[in-house]
Design a protein around this motif. Structure first.
Motif, PDB file in Angstrom:
ATOM      1  N   PRO A  16       0.856  -1.137   0.080  1.00 32.80           N
ATOM      2  CA  PRO A  16       0.064   0.129  -0.134  1.00 32.80           C
ATOM      3  C   PRO A  16       0.879   1.354  -0.051  1.00 32.80           C
ATOM      4  N   LEU A  17       0.149   2.377  -0.595  1.00 33.02           N
ATOM      5  CA  LEU A  17       0.772   3.751  -0.253  1.00 33.02           C
ATOM      6  C   LEU A  17       0.125   4.429   0.858  1.00 33.02           C
ATOM      7  N   VAL A  18       0.695   4.813   1.862  1.00 29.67           N
ATOM      8  CA  VAL A  18       0.085   5.272   2.947  1.00 29.67           C
ATOM      9  C   VAL A  18       0.468   6.927   2.729  1.00 29.67           C
ATOM     10  N   SER A  32      -7.960  14.488  -4.606  1.00 36.44           N
ATOM     11  CA  SER A  32      -7.829  14.419  -5.926  1.00 36.44           C
ATOM     12  C   SER A  32      -6.754  13.512  -6.267  1.00 36.44           C
ATOM     13  N   HIS A  33      -5.493  13.611  -5.579  1.00 36.73           N
ATOM     14  CA  HIS A  33      -4.307  12.772  -5.640  1.00 36.73           C
ATOM     15  C   HIS A  33      -4.800  11.145  -5.323  1.00 36.73           C
ATOM     16  N   LEU A  34      -5.349  11.098  -4.254  1.00 37.35           N
ATOM     17  CA  LEU A  34      -5.896   9.662  -3.858  1.00 37.35           C
ATOM     18  C   LEU A  34      -6.475   8.752  -5.040  1.00 37.35           C
ATOM     19  N   LYS A  35      -7.551   9.736  -5.587  1.00 34.32           N
ATOM     20  CA  LYS A  35      -8.134   9.055  -6.528  1.00 34.32           C
ATOM     21  C   LYS A  35      -7.033   8.357  -7.813  1.00 34.32           C
ATOM     22  N   GLN A  36      -6.336   9.326  -8.192  1.00 33.50           N
ATOM     23  CA  GLN A  36      -5.186   8.923  -9.222  1.00 33.50           C
ATOM     24  C   GLN A  36      -4.476   7.888  -8.747  1.00 33.50           C
ATOM     25  N   TRP A  37      -3.859   7.702  -7.469  1.00 38.29           N
ATOM     26  CA  TRP A  37      -3.072   6.641  -7.077  1.00 38.29           C
ATOM     27  C   TRP A  37      -3.687   5.390  -6.869  1.00 38.29           C
ATOM     28  N   GLN A  38      -5.180   5.445  -6.783  1.00 36.27           N
ATOM     29  CA  GLN A  38      -5.855   4.316  -6.522  1.00 36.27           C
ATOM     30  C   GLN A  38      -6.231   3.512  -7.587  1.00 36.27           C
ATOM     31  N   ARG A  39      -5.819   3.998  -8.957  1.00 38.10           N
ATOM     32  CA  ARG A  39      -5.603   3.389 -10.170  1.00 38.10           C
ATOM     33  C   ARG A  39      -4.643   2.320 -10.258  1.00 38.10           C
ATOM     34  N   ARG A  40      -3.503   2.523  -9.248  1.00 41.33           N
ATOM     35  CA  ARG A  40      -2.361   1.799  -9.409  1.00 41.33           C
ATOM     36  C   ARG A  40      -2.138   0.853  -8.246  1.00 41.33           C
ATOM     37  N   HIS A  41      -2.482   1.347  -6.851  1.00 42.24           N
ATOM     38  CA  HIS A  41      -2.003   1.092  -5.564  1.00 42.24           C
ATOM     39  C   HIS A  41      -3.154   1.008  -4.934  1.00 42.24           C
ATOM     40  N   VAL A  43      -4.403   2.431  -1.360  1.00 40.58           N
ATOM     41  CA  VAL A  43      -4.113   3.687  -0.970  1.00 40.58           C
ATOM     42  C   VAL A  43      -4.665   3.908   0.417  1.00 40.58           C
ATOM     43  N   ILE A  44      -4.014   4.015   1.262  1.00 43.15           N
ATOM     44  CA  ILE A  44      -4.321   4.422   2.866  1.00 43.15           C
ATOM     45  C   ILE A  44      -3.955   5.863   3.197  1.00 43.15           C
ATOM     46  N   ALA A  45      -5.024   6.649   3.507  1.00 46.02           N
ATOM     47  CA  ALA A  45      -4.910   8.049   4.145  1.00 46.02           C
ATOM     48  C   ALA A  45      -5.505   8.247   5.241  1.00 46.02           C
ATOM     49  N   VAL A  46      -4.468   8.842   6.195  1.00 45.54           N
ATOM     50  CA  VAL A  46      -4.640   8.851   7.502  1.00 45.54           C
ATOM     51  C   VAL A  46      -5.091  10.321   8.043  1.00 45.54           C
ATOM     52  N   ASP A  47      -5.863  10.637   8.917  1.00 46.02           N
ATOM     53  CA  ASP A  47      -5.947  11.693   9.866  1.00 46.02           C
ATOM     54  C   ASP A  47      -5.004  11.695  11.099  1.00 46.02           C
ATOM     55  N   LEU A  72      -2.232   1.335  13.371  1.00 50.23           N
ATOM     56  CA  LEU A  72      -3.380   1.151  12.188  1.00 50.23           C
ATOM     57  C   LEU A  72      -2.561   0.007  11.353  1.00 50.23           C
ATOM     58  N   LEU A  73      -1.664   0.081  10.709  1.00 48.77           N
ATOM     59  CA  LEU A  73      -0.828  -1.164   9.918  1.00 48.77           C
ATOM     60  C   LEU A  73      -0.930  -2.320  10.765  1.00 48.77           C
ATOM     61  N   ASP A  74      -0.892  -2.420  12.029  1.00 51.52           N
ATOM     62  CA  ASP A  74      -0.954  -3.722  12.633  1.00 51.52           C
ATOM     63  C   ASP A  74      -2.533  -4.183  12.666  1.00 51.52           C
ATOM     64  N   ARG A  75      -3.224  -3.171  12.885  1.00 54.61           N
ATOM     65  CA  ARG A  75      -4.832  -3.536  12.819  1.00 54.61           C
ATOM     66  C   ARG A  75      -5.156  -4.153  11.263  1.00 54.61           C
ATOM     67  N   LEU A  76      -4.536  -3.471  10.221  1.00 57.65           N
ATOM     68  CA  LEU A  76      -4.856  -3.550   9.038  1.00 57.65           C
ATOM     69  C   LEU A  76      -4.079  -5.050   8.554  1.00 57.65           C
ATOM     70  N   ALA A  77      -3.375  -5.346   9.311  1.00 65.45           N
ATOM     71  CA  ALA A  77      -2.377  -6.732   9.111  1.00 65.45           C
ATOM     72  C   ALA A  77      -1.541  -6.065   7.728  1.00 65.45           C
ATOM     73  N   VAL A  78      -0.894  -5.186   7.683  1.00 65.35           N
ATOM     74  CA  VAL A  78      -0.052  -4.732   6.574  1.00 65.35           C
ATOM     75  C   VAL A  78       1.477  -4.594   7.007  1.00 65.35           C
ATOM     76  N   ALA A  79       2.163  -5.231   6.233  1.00 68.92           N
ATOM     77  CA  ALA A  79       3.514  -5.587   6.676  1.00 68.92           C
ATOM     78  C   ALA A  79       4.490  -4.564   6.280  1.00 68.92           C
ATOM     79  N   SER A  80       4.221  -3.982   5.219  1.00 73.56           N
ATOM     80  CA  SER A  80       5.127  -2.965   4.847  1.00 73.56           C
ATOM     81  C   SER A  80       4.459  -2.089   3.870  1.00 73.56           C
TER      82      SER A  80
END
Length: 259
Positions: A16-18, A32-41, A43-47, A72-80
């Motif tokens: 993922p791209l965070v 607007s950037h997230l929409k573009q990146w979601q076509r390839r990756h 994408v996780i965006a945080v507050d 958050l990455l641990d909760r989502l089981a995202v390694a890197s």
């Protein structure tokens, strides 16, 4: 203790791209950037804490903010992840990369260096306090109040993204302004962690921004020795001022990293 951050997750496979926003921003600013990146990756965006829809808590230390994202990455089981941060969010990203390098496949830092900066938000805080006291009921009223302290319309529009209407019809700040101001010295200080992050790194800076000057590059390279430096014709909000060039630089970097 880490907190549960508000976030968006496009889902999907791959690394993922965070995306981590800057001071007084939120994930909404990157829509607007997230929409573009979601076509390839994926994408996780945080507050970040005290921003957007995340909880308001005491303490704006970089280790604490990095730990919030790691939790958050641990909760989502995202390694890197590929980790992108702008301004204060860039310092959070550097901190996370130094504290947990195995979790960061690559690092993208937008217009910030791993150094301490001086105070330059006094008029912004004054403008937000004026809105807080003025209790505007519409965006025009809020802009007039902000303009008492901030001349630049683009900055006022950015600050106004922190307003939301309450049950009485008054536009209120959704940020933890008290908590942010109380720990402002920490925010302006150096990122957390020690040593260097040795992974692939892209540093994007604006030609008209004072945040990453040539004089700062030796210190930056001590912390980010593999940094590729790319300069865009923009100020500090380079992703908003040059969105296409910003997108192109990030996409090209991620393609090189994932090749």
């Amino acid at each position: 203790m880490s907190i549960d951050l508000h976030f968006t997750d496009s889902g999907g496979g791959g690394t993922p791209l965070v995306v981590v926003h800057g001071l007084l921003g939120s994930a909404d600013n990157w829509r607007s950037h997230l929409k573009q990146w979601q076509r390839r990756h994926r994408v996780i965006a945080v507050d970040l804490r005290n921003h957007g829809r995340s909880p308001h808590v005491a303490g704006m230390g970089y280790e604490a903010m990095a730990e919030d994202i790691l939790a958050l990455l641990d909760r989502l089981a995202v390694a890197s992840v590929h980790l992108l941060g702008h301004s204060m969010g860039g310092k959070v990203a550097i901190s996370l990369a130094r504290l947990a390098p195995s979790r960061v496949a690559s690092l993208i830092v937008a217009d910030i260096a791993p150094i301490s900066y001086g105070h330059d938000h006094d008029r912004v805080f004054a403008a937000l306090r004026r809105v807080e006291a003025g209790k505007p009921t519409n965006r025009r009223e809020a802009d007039v109040l902000l303009a008492e302290h901030v001349e630049e319309s683009a900055v006022r529009l950015f600050l106004a993204t922190n307003l939301e209407r309450d049950d009485e019809g008054i536009l209120r700040l959704r940020i933890g302004l008290d908590e942010i101001q109380e720990d402002y010295e920490t925010i302006m200080g150096e990122p957390a962690g020690e040593g260097a992050y040795e992974g692939p790194t892209l540093v994007l800076r604006g030609t008209h921004s004072p945040y990453v000057t040539d004089e700062m590059l030796p210190v930056l390279r001590e912390v980010l020795p593999r940094a590729e430096i790319e300069t865009l014709e923009a100020g500090h909000w380079l992703h908003a001022e040059q969105p296409q060039a910003f997108q192109a630089a990030v996409n090209a970097f991620l393609e090189r990293v994932e090749a």
